[in-house]
Design a protein around this motif. Structure first.
Motif, PDB file in Angstrom:
ATOM      1  N   ARG A 162     -10.131   3.231  -0.741  1.00  0.00           N
ATOM      2  CA  ARG A 162     -10.270   4.087  -1.918  1.00  0.00           C
ATOM      3  C   ARG A 162     -11.684   4.030  -2.500  1.00  0.00           C
ATOM      4  O   ARG A 162     -12.191   5.044  -2.996  1.00  0.00           O
ATOM      5  N   GLN A 181      -5.342  12.589  -6.955  1.00  0.00           N
ATOM      6  CA  GLN A 181      -6.514  11.866  -6.464  1.00  0.00           C
ATOM      7  C   GLN A 181      -7.440  12.850  -5.750  1.00  0.00           C
ATOM      8  O   GLN A 181      -6.977  13.781  -5.082  1.00  0.00           O
ATOM      9  N   ALA A 185      -5.511   2.998  -7.441  1.00  0.00           N
ATOM     10  CA  ALA A 185      -4.422   3.889  -7.023  1.00  0.00           C
ATOM     11  C   ALA A 185      -3.952   4.778  -8.172  1.00  0.00           C
ATOM     12  O   ALA A 185      -3.058   5.601  -7.984  1.00  0.00           O
ATOM     13  N   CYS A 186      -4.541   4.585  -9.351  1.00  0.00           N
ATOM     14  CA  CYS A 186      -4.242   5.455 -10.498  1.00  0.00           C
ATOM     15  C   CYS A 186      -5.281   6.589 -10.559  1.00  0.00           C
ATOM     16  O   CYS A 186      -6.380   6.460 -10.034  1.00  0.00           O
ATOM     17  N   ASP A 208      -4.228   7.714   5.180  1.00  0.00           N
ATOM     18  CA  ASP A 208      -3.126   6.824   5.542  1.00  0.00           C
ATOM     19  C   ASP A 208      -3.447   6.029   6.800  1.00  0.00           C
ATOM     20  O   ASP A 208      -3.076   4.855   6.905  1.00  0.00           O
ATOM     21  N   GLU A 236       0.418   7.114  -6.515  1.00  0.00           N
ATOM     22  CA  GLU A 236      -0.650   8.076  -6.729  1.00  0.00           C
ATOM     23  C   GLU A 236      -0.258   9.488  -6.297  1.00  0.00           C
ATOM     24  O   GLU A 236      -0.911  10.459  -6.671  1.00  0.00           O
ATOM     25  N   GLU A 254      -7.727  -2.970  -7.119  1.00  0.00           N
ATOM     26  CA  GLU A 254      -7.119  -2.137  -6.088  1.00  0.00           C
ATOM     27  C   GLU A 254      -5.912  -1.381  -6.641  1.00  0.00           C
ATOM     28  O   GLU A 254      -5.693  -0.208  -6.317  1.00  0.00           O
ATOM     29  N   LYS A 287       0.830  -1.221   0.000  1.00  0.00           N
ATOM     30  CA  LYS A 287       0.000   0.000   0.000  1.00  0.00           C
ATOM     31  C   LYS A 287       0.852   1.254   0.000  1.00  0.00           C
ATOM     32  O   LYS A 287       0.487   2.262  -0.626  1.00  0.00           O
ATOM     33  N   GLY A 323      -5.837  -1.473  -0.142  1.00  0.00           N
ATOM     34  CA  GLY A 323      -6.285  -0.092  -0.317  1.00  0.00           C
ATOM     35  C   GLY A 323      -7.611   0.018  -1.030  1.00  0.00           C
ATOM     36  O   GLY A 323      -8.187   1.107  -1.121  1.00  0.00           O
ATOM     37  N   LEU A 344       1.874   1.825  -3.599  1.00  0.00           N
ATOM     38  CA  LEU A 344       0.777   2.375  -4.395  1.00  0.00           C
ATOM     39  C   LEU A 344       0.476   3.819  -3.997  1.00  0.00           C
ATOM     40  O   LEU A 344       0.105   4.642  -4.842  1.00  0.00           O
ATOM     41  N   ARG A 345       0.635   4.108  -2.715  1.00  0.00           N
ATOM     42  CA  ARG A 345       0.423   5.490  -2.255  1.00  0.00           C
ATOM     43  C   ARG A 345       1.464   6.414  -2.890  1.00  0.00           C
ATOM     44  O   ARG A 345       1.151   7.542  -3.306  1.00  0.00           O
TER      45      ARG A 345
END
Length: 725
Positions: free
Chosen positions: A156, A214, A124-125, A276, A100, A120, A93, A152, A96-97
């Motif tokens: 999300r 995001q 994150a995109c 987070d 993004e 998932e 995660k 995530g 991926l965070r």
């Protein structure tokens, strides 16, 4: 690409980086240590070269985008691995965070299905474009395996769609959407119809949105629905949280299936904190579920046991793959009509035969009704509907079967009637045609006596409604050839069914075992238990339909007839049928009170316009219900143990040929609770394992009767520390 990475990097002259996920070790992309290392190296490079990058496109070299987590890994989890699993999830995660928050637009180009972890990753995109191709599915199905999205996706989705929409429409349902419905749901942002458009459209979006972020990283962001991520309000609690909690309770129904409750808890708690921290909350709930027994049970059944069957674990080897070309369905009632539909849908030419063309046409109308609904829902075109219907012809003459290589008989459960219809049709069939009977109780070896080629005769037991029930129970008679079994197995897969293979015995596996569930429930009525408690015990055990309601659906008049035939057959074979108090209850319901079930408008329940309106108040006077208190835990386990013990006996008698057949057959065919992983996995996972099951069975036998005495084979296995594999 080398074998040290599964993410290929290509950068064009405009600065757009194309990242292509390509697992070198398989035909699909899965979460793995290699993917984790590849993603970490890729994110490090993206951050290091950010000044030279204008955007990122993430796609796949496989037919699908990303298939999710490796079930082999999740199936081996245990409580002591919770910290390890949490740390691994948190690391992915965090990567991926970072992706993004790269400061450059990132687009997911979904060239095929993106389910579970695949979606998932896409979430994150900043933008998601899906290829609208037949068979592609997008969604978060984790709840169906006793899990929640732990990469995530839960957090999300809530921030993307809003708490109520995300939980009720996506997370609790586990629904897999077509690309078009995923667009309508808000899980993807755009569709393309040809693969070449995917990256082109992604580059265009990047050029138009150079400062993409995001939504939850913007200063004025609020979760859709107006709920602040930092405050809880009484109106929020009343209008959103309580209904979602009620939905989770309805889904779980008091069973050990806790995933729906954890989904709601993680989603609600996540709205009260920053993203987070919400990720950390999600991780801990995921680890709890993944390290518990229920997800392991369900992964074993719905992945490993199902895969064993799909790969032909019960199919004889040495025979070429077979495809049916023309089928004759004998009998155009509800079962025959459903069988004709699934065969025609699979591309088989079908002759639907009944005593008259008018009756056969009514059966064909069943297919028309299903297809019309599909057209109205937009899942098929009118041309597709017409093509399927054109494959079904109706008739009343045996000659209409000329050249057919498959017969499926679906007439009334009467031995002589079934023999007669086969004798009439057999001369017109192609040589080596599969002769299938849809009987649910009558021995196949006996029915095969009426045909000229008993080696071609086999049981094909469908479940109602045929168009929705996935299981096909294949019954092998004494003279059924291995070639016929192989053909039947292939035909089952051709028409989209999951086949289990069982030996010949009255009731076979599914009807025999579900009978113990129904009988045990009625036994409690005979003992004076309150019927509402019996029903609640069945639901809290995890059965999809309460037992007395199911007795009504299946028609107790038919149950009386089948029991009489079984008793006569057993006596003829020198084996007496043990009388049960439940038999007298059913006999009186049918003969004295005229209440055989829903089909005649009266059973254990009262009915109005075909719908249940409540339990029959006369049960108290007729059987003294409500006068006896049975411990609720005993009521629950009596039903579960009755089916498990009977399944062990089926295994001992070679009625069952494999443990996967038992588990999958019980889940897909007779509604054994999904959280258990199947009827024999229930024994494995019982507190204390098989030894604990044996000890509990003996206590139930002392209190309620010898039928709960554990079979010797089970006792021996438990003493040796074994399990059903």
């Amino acid at each position: 690409m080398t074998d040290t990475t599964m993410i290929r990097w290509e950068q064009d002259t405009d600065g757009v980086v194309l990242l292509t996920i390509d697992n070198p070790d398989g035909s699909v992309n899965l979460l793995s240590p290699l993917f984790e290392r590849s993603l970490a190296a890729t994110v490090d490079r993206l951050e290091a070269e950010r000044d030279d990058i204008t955007g990122v496109v993430l796609t796949s070299a496989k037919k699908t985008f990303f298939a999710g987590a490796d079930p082999a890994v999740l199936g081996r989890t245990a409580p002591e691995r919770a910290a390890e699993l949490t740390a691994g999830g948190d690391l992915l995660k965090s990567l991926l965070r970072r992706l993004e928050k790269l400061g450059r637009p990132v687009v997911a180009a979904l060239n095929g299905s993106a389910t579970g972890a695949g979606l998932e990753i896409a979430l994150a995109c900043h933008h998601r474009i899906a290829l609208d191709v037949k068979g592609s599915r997008i969604g978060l199905p984790e709840v169906a395996l006793g899990l929640l999205p732990g990469l995530g996706g839960l957090t999300r989705t809530v921030r993307l769609l809003g708490l109520q929409e995300a939980v009720s429409e996506v997370l609790l349902t586990g629904r897999l959407f077509t690309p078009a419905t995923a667009l309508a749901q808000g899980l993807v942002d755009d569709l393309v119809t040809v693969p070449e458009e995917l990256v082109v459209r992604a580059r265009q979006w990047i050029a138009a949105h150079p400062d993409a972020t995001q939504p939850w990283d913007r200063r004025a962001y609020r979760i859709p629905g107006g709920h602040s991520p930092s405050k809880a309000h009484n109106t929020f609690q009343a209008s959103v949280v309580l209904p979602l909690s009620a939905a989770a309770r309805k889904l779980g129904r008091g069973t050990p299936m806790i995933a729906p409750h954890r989904i709601v808890a993680a989603a609600v708690e996540g709205t009260q904190v920053d993203i987070d921290t919400a990720f950390k909350i999600e991780s801990r709930y995921f680890a709890e579920l993944a390290c518990g027994p229920i997800s392991s049970n369900m992964i074993k059944a719905f992945h490993f046991d199902t895969r064993h069957i799909a790969k032909g674990g019960s199919r004889p080897t040495g025979f070429p793959r077979h495809r049916a070309e023309k089928a004759v369905v004998l009998g155009a009632g509800m079962m025959g009509a459903g069988i004709a539909y699934v065969c025609a849908r699979a591309g088989i030419e079908v002759v639907l035969k009944d005593l008259s063309v008018e009756a056969a046409e009514r059966g064909k109308g069943y297919s028309a009704k299903i297809l019309d609904k599909a057209v109205a829902a937009g899942t098929i075109s009118e041309a597709d509907r017409d093509e399927v219907l054109a494959r079904i012809t109706t008739g009343e003459r045996p000659e209409d079967a000329a050249g057919a290589d498959l017969v499926i008989e679906a007439v009334f459960e009467d031995t002589e009637l079934k023999k007669n219809v086969f004798a009439e049709i057999e001369p017109h069939l192609a040589p080596g045609a599969v002769l299938g009977s849809n009987t649910s109780t009558l021995p196949i070896s006996s029915l095969a006596e009426g045909v000229a080629h008993p080696g071609d005769f086999i049981g094909l037991h469908f479940f109602s409604p045929v168009d929705r029930m996935a299981l096909l129970e294949i019954i092998v008679g004494e003279k059924t050839s291995a070639s016929t079994l192989a053909k039947a197995f292939d035909i089952a897969q051709q028409i989209g069914k999951t086949p289990i293979v069982v030996g010949d015995s009255r009731g076979f596996f599914t009807s025999r075992v579900i009978g113990t569930f129904l009988t045990e429930a009625v036994e409690m009525i005979a003992e004076g238990a309150h019927p509402a408690s019996v029903e609640q015990a069945g639901l809290q055990a995890g059965y999809p339909t309460a037992p007395l309601a199911l007795n009504d659906e299946l028609n107790m008049r038919l149950a009386v007839k089948v029991r009489a035939e079984t008793k006569a057959a057993w006596i003829a074979g020198g084996r007496p049928l043990v009388e049960r108090a439940s038999f007298r209850v059913v006999d009186r319901m049918v003969e004295e009170f005229g209440r055989p079930g829903r089909v005649e408008g009266a059973g254990f329940y009262d009915y109005a316009d075909g719908k249940r309106v409540g339990l029959w108040p006369g049960l108290a006077e007729a059987f003294g219900t409500g006068t006896t208190e049975i411990p609720f835990a005993d009521m629950v386990e009596r039903m579960l143990f009755a089916e498990a013990i009977e399944s062990v006996k089926c295994l001992d008698e070679n009625v069952l040929r494999s443990v996967p057949d038992a588990n999958v057959g019980s889940l897909l065919g007779i509604g054994f609770p999904a959280w258990t992983g199947g009827v024999l996995q229930y024994v494995n996972q019982y507190d204390g394992g098989p030894a604990g099951f044996v000890a509990r069975a003996r206590r139930l036998a002392e209190r309620y009767g010898d039928r709960f005495t554990p079979p010797a084979s089970l006792v021996t296995m438990a003493e040796n520390g074994g399990t059903y594999q």
